[in-house]
Design a protein around this motif. Structure first.
Motif, short mmCIF file in Angstrom:
data_model
loop_
_atom_site.label_atom_id
_atom_site.label_comp_id
_atom_site.label_asym_id
_atom_site.label_seq_id
_atom_site.Cartn_x
_atom_site.Cartn_y
_atom_site.Cartn_z
N THR A 14 -4.62 11.60 -7.65
CA THR A 14 -4.86 13.05 -7.60
C THR A 14 -4.92 13.63 -9.02
O THR A 14 -5.71 14.52 -9.28
CB THR A 14 -3.80 13.76 -6.75
OG1 THR A 14 -2.51 13.36 -7.19
CG2 THR A 14 -3.95 13.41 -5.27
N ALA A 15 -4.14 13.06 -9.94
CA ALA A 15 -4.20 13.53 -11.33
C ALA A 15 -5.57 13.26 -11.93
O ALA A 15 -6.06 14.03 -12.78
CB ALA A 15 -3.11 12.85 -12.17
N ALA A 16 -6.21 12.19 -11.47
CA ALA A 16 -7.55 11.85 -11.98
C ALA A 16 -8.64 12.68 -11.30
O ALA A 16 -9.81 12.63 -11.70
CB ALA A 16 -7.83 10.36 -11.77
N GLY A 17 -8.25 13.40 -10.25
CA GLY A 17 -9.23 14.24 -9.56
C GLY A 17 -9.82 13.58 -8.31
O GLY A 17 -10.76 14.10 -7.71
N ALA A 18 -9.24 12.45 -7.91
CA ALA A 18 -9.71 11.78 -6.69
C ALA A 18 -9.00 12.38 -5.47
O ALA A 18 -7.95 13.00 -5.59
CB ALA A 18 -9.43 10.28 -6.77
N GLU A 19 -9.62 12.18 -4.29
CA GLU A 19 -9.01 12.64 -3.04
C GLU A 19 -8.23 11.50 -2.42
O GLU A 19 -8.76 10.41 -2.25
CB GLU A 19 -10.10 13.11 -2.06
CG GLU A 19 -10.90 14.29 -2.56
CD GLU A 19 -12.02 14.65 -1.60
OE1 GLU A 19 -11.78 14.64 -0.37
OE2 GLU A 19 -13.14 14.91 -2.07
N TRP A 20 -7.00 11.76 -2.04
CA TRP A 20 -6.12 10.76 -1.42
C TRP A 20 -6.01 11.10 0.06
O TRP A 20 -5.57 12.18 0.42
CB TRP A 20 -4.77 10.79 -2.12
CG TRP A 20 -3.68 9.93 -1.55
CD1 TRP A 20 -2.45 10.34 -1.13
CD2 TRP A 20 -3.69 8.50 -1.37
NE1 TRP A 20 -1.69 9.28 -0.71
CE2 TRP A 20 -2.42 8.13 -0.83
CE3 TRP A 20 -4.64 7.50 -1.59
CZ2 TRP A 20 -2.10 6.81 -0.53
CZ3 TRP A 20 -4.31 6.18 -1.29
CH2 TRP A 20 -3.05 5.84 -0.78
N ARG A 21 -6.43 10.20 0.91
CA ARG A 21 -6.64 10.52 2.32
C ARG A 21 -5.68 9.79 3.27
O ARG A 21 -4.90 8.95 2.85
CB ARG A 21 -8.08 10.15 2.70
CG ARG A 21 -9.16 10.95 1.96
CD ARG A 21 -9.18 12.38 2.42
NE ARG A 21 -10.32 13.12 1.91
CZ ARG A 21 -11.50 13.22 2.54
NH1 ARG A 21 -11.71 12.57 3.66
NH2 ARG A 21 -12.48 13.96 2.03
#
Lengths: 195, 458
Positions: free
Chosen positions: B389-396
């Motif tokens: 999430t810090a990298a800007g990815a979505e964690w699902r």
């Protein structure tokens, strides 16, 4: 299962290799819980192209699909077989089939016919030259015939017998319930259960 | 003459053998999901049959489930999932529904529970059942008619396929993963190369893989056309299994391990086909076309169709993919990156992604989807979700997600992805979507740059 002995009908040449089951029936169609209505999803994406062979009116009503090599690769979805049958196909001719698709076909009475690639191409060319060409797929004689041509194909005796008689595998296996029970009694005790 | 691993497992499961008939094989574990089972349960009801061994059957919800919290919005998907719930209740089958701690992609949860063990026969109405072969099990995908057959009889009639050895000598170079290896194997033997065969992956490079890496390799056996893929069990296998919920314990464990050690191809056994690959020559590998055999090293370029083995198919693929021959693969821009699936949705995959994303920012939409709720919990315990999430990815949430177009996670027409899944077929990730299959590490590096990239080039 519907029995398959001999079928005569017109053919459709599908000159593409590696037609995977995602193309035969895209995944959105797999959400249905019924066994019917899949003909509308057959080659759904490709049929949006007016130039796609199934959209050519000269092939309307054809019942033998003559496909490129490696037909039915990929996903195990039996919906691909249902879609082809419900659209009106009784047999698919190709040089090679995906194993699971071929298995599923023989469970449903859609006959997968393996012929050498050159023979498949010759049949495709004959159909393209005259779309009214009648193609006979004769499971009893293990032979495909069109015009003056005839090509033999291989299929194991047991599957051929099952298709000719239209027999249901489950019924056949249940005749051997005693063997299953004997086997079960000898299984290793460490094997897991899901409970 | 000696026997191969596949022959040993096959022979151990023959319930009945008769001249001129397929063998009747006993099935030790039947995995069920919502997509390929409803018509099979209907068939049982119509014939008045029961499930013979609900205690060897387990169900999960995976293909249709959304990966964001909340109910299923699509009424057709919802009805399919509810049908599985009704069938599982009616026939007494253990089900892991959405939201359950045991829920996940069917091929992730079997091994996770320790239900997949060496020497077993495992089937599922899903072609990626080959995944379980990583344990030395004989595991293969079946259609709905066969699902009904297994539910009713716990057996399947089948002819024994031929055997193929894929000997992978040497060591994988640093930065080259199990996914690169299997993509290279498929490119070498083709999508039909394994047809009619059970593949056994062998050799130093295979022995050096973790269980998770072995599962990635066996998972994609079907993309080479193989009926199944197997790897002989060894200490790595036993250590993975030890202590898992359904693994044997005590004396039963010792007895099981003693048997499992016998599950290797005899030195004097012969395979019908042998393929040899030198792992040390491999590099990060990606696909450029619309079948998993259309791949090349990431350092290469989009091929000239006339120079491939199937020029017509290659040209069609380039047209669909919107690519020109000669374009360096590392210059292909991607819109979306997908990490997950039964191929690469396990903890080790997520660790590889986190290693690349730590301290970096993604330049493309990035979905990171754990293969199961247990994988999700394990990843969060290590803090991997914070890196994502810090990298800007979505964690699902767990599910099949963008591997196939059956749930809300899809590509838009023309949208291009780098995906850790298993199929780059036309429309696989959504109608008109364009898929490049990659390893988790390449997916992460591609997310950072917005084009197909190897981590070493960051």
């Amino acid at each position: 299962m519907e029995a398959f002995t001999t079928h005569t009908g017109r053919g459709v040449p599908l000159r593409r290799s590696n037609v995977d089951t995602d193309q035969i029936i895209p995944a959105v169609w797999l959400k249905q819980v019924s066994r019917t209505g899949f003909e509308k999803g057959l080659f759904a994406a490709w049929r949006e192209d007016p130039a796609f062979v199934l959209n050519d009116p000269v092939y309307e009503g054809a019942s033998v699909l003559v496909a490129g090599p490696d037909f039915g690769t990929g996903s195990s979805r039996e919906h691909a077989v249902w879609a082809l049958q419900q659209y009106g196909f009784r047999a698919v001719v190709a040089a090679r089939f995906g194993d699971i698709f071929r298995n599923n076909s023989t469970k449903m009475g859609l006959l997968p016919v393996v012929l050498p690639a050159e023979t498949v191409e010759a049949l495709q060319s004959a159909i393209e030259a005259d779309p009214a060409t009648e193609v006979t797929v004769d499971l009893s004689a293990r032979q495909v015939r069109w015009g003056a041509e005839a090509a033999g194909f291989e299929i194991d005796d047991y599957t051929r017998w099952r298709l000719l008689e239209g027999l249901d595998d489950i019924g056949l296996t249940l005749r051997h319930a005693d063997d299953v029970e004997t086997y079960e009694n000898g299984r290793q005790s460490w094997l897991p259960t899901t409970v | 003459m000696g026997r191969t691993l596949a022959e040993k497992v096959w022979e151990q499961h023959v319930v009945r053998r008769a001249d001129g008939e397929p063998d009747l094989l006993y099935i030790d574990l039947h995995l069920i999901h919502e997509v390929t089972s409803p018509q099979a349960f209907d068939g049982l009801r119509i014939a008045g049959r029961k499930v013979r061994r609900p205690d060897l059957t387990i169900a999960t919800e995976d293909h249709n489930v959304p990966t964001v919290l909340g109910p299923i919005a699509d009424p057709v998907s919802k009805a399919q999932v509810e049908t599985l719930r009704k069938n599982a209740a009616e026939f007494g089958i253990r089900l892991h529904p959405m939201g359950d701690a045991g829920q996940g992609v069917v091929h992730i949860i079997g091994p996770q529970f320790g239900l997949t063990q060496p020497g077993m026969t495992v089937v599922c109405g899903d072609s990626h059942t080959s995944t379980h072969g990583a344990f030395g099990a004989l595991a293969f995908g079946i259609g709905t008619s066969e699902v009904e057959h297994v539910l009713a009889t716990q057996t399947l009639p089948a002819y024994r396929p031929k055997t193929m050895a894929i000997e992978v000598s040497g060591e994988l170079p640093f930065g080259v993963t199990s996914k690169d290896l299997i993509l290279a194997i498929i490119a070498k033997i083709g999508t039909g190369g394994g047809q009619g065969h059970i593949v056994e992956y062998r050799g130093e490079a295979i022995r050096g893989l973790s269980m998770e890496g072995r599962m990635t390799v066996c998972n994609m056996s079907i993309e080479a056309g193989a009926r199944a893929g197997m790897i002989a069990p060894d200490e790595t296998t036993f250590e993975y299994l030890r202590g898992r919920a359904h693994a044997p314990t005590g004396d039963a464990w010792d007895a099981a391990v003693a048997y499992w050690r016998s599950l290797r191809t005899d030195d004097d056994a012969a395979f019908d086909t042998v393929v040899e690959i030198d792992a040390s020559t491999l590099a990060p590998f990606v696909t450029w076309g619309t079948n998993p055999g259309q791949g090349a090293p990431l350092s290469g370029a989009v091929p000239v169709p006339e120079e491939t083995s199937d020029p017509a198919a290659a040209q069609r693929a380039l047209d669909y993919m919107g690519l020109s021959a000669g374009t360096p693969l590392s210059e292909i821009q991607v819109d979306t990156v997908f990490v997950g699936s039964c191929t690469n949705g396990r903890l080790e995959d997520l660790r590889a992604v986190a290693e690349v994303l730590r301290g970096r920012t993604v330049a493309a939409r990035t979905l990171i989807v754990p293969g199961s709720m247990q994988v999700k919990a394990d990843a969060e315990a290590e803090g991997l979700h914070e890196v994502f999430t810090a990298a800007g990815a979505e964690w699902r949430e767990a599910g099949c997600s963008m591997c196939l177009g059956m749930n809300p996670d899809i590509l838009a027409p023309g949208e291009r992805s780098a995906s850790t899944s298993n199929r780059n077929f036309e429309g696989r990730q959504g109608k008109g979507g364009r898929t490049h299959l990659v390893s988790p590490a390449v997916a992460a590096a591609s997310a950072v740059t917005g084009r197909l990239t190897a981590p070493a080039d960051l």
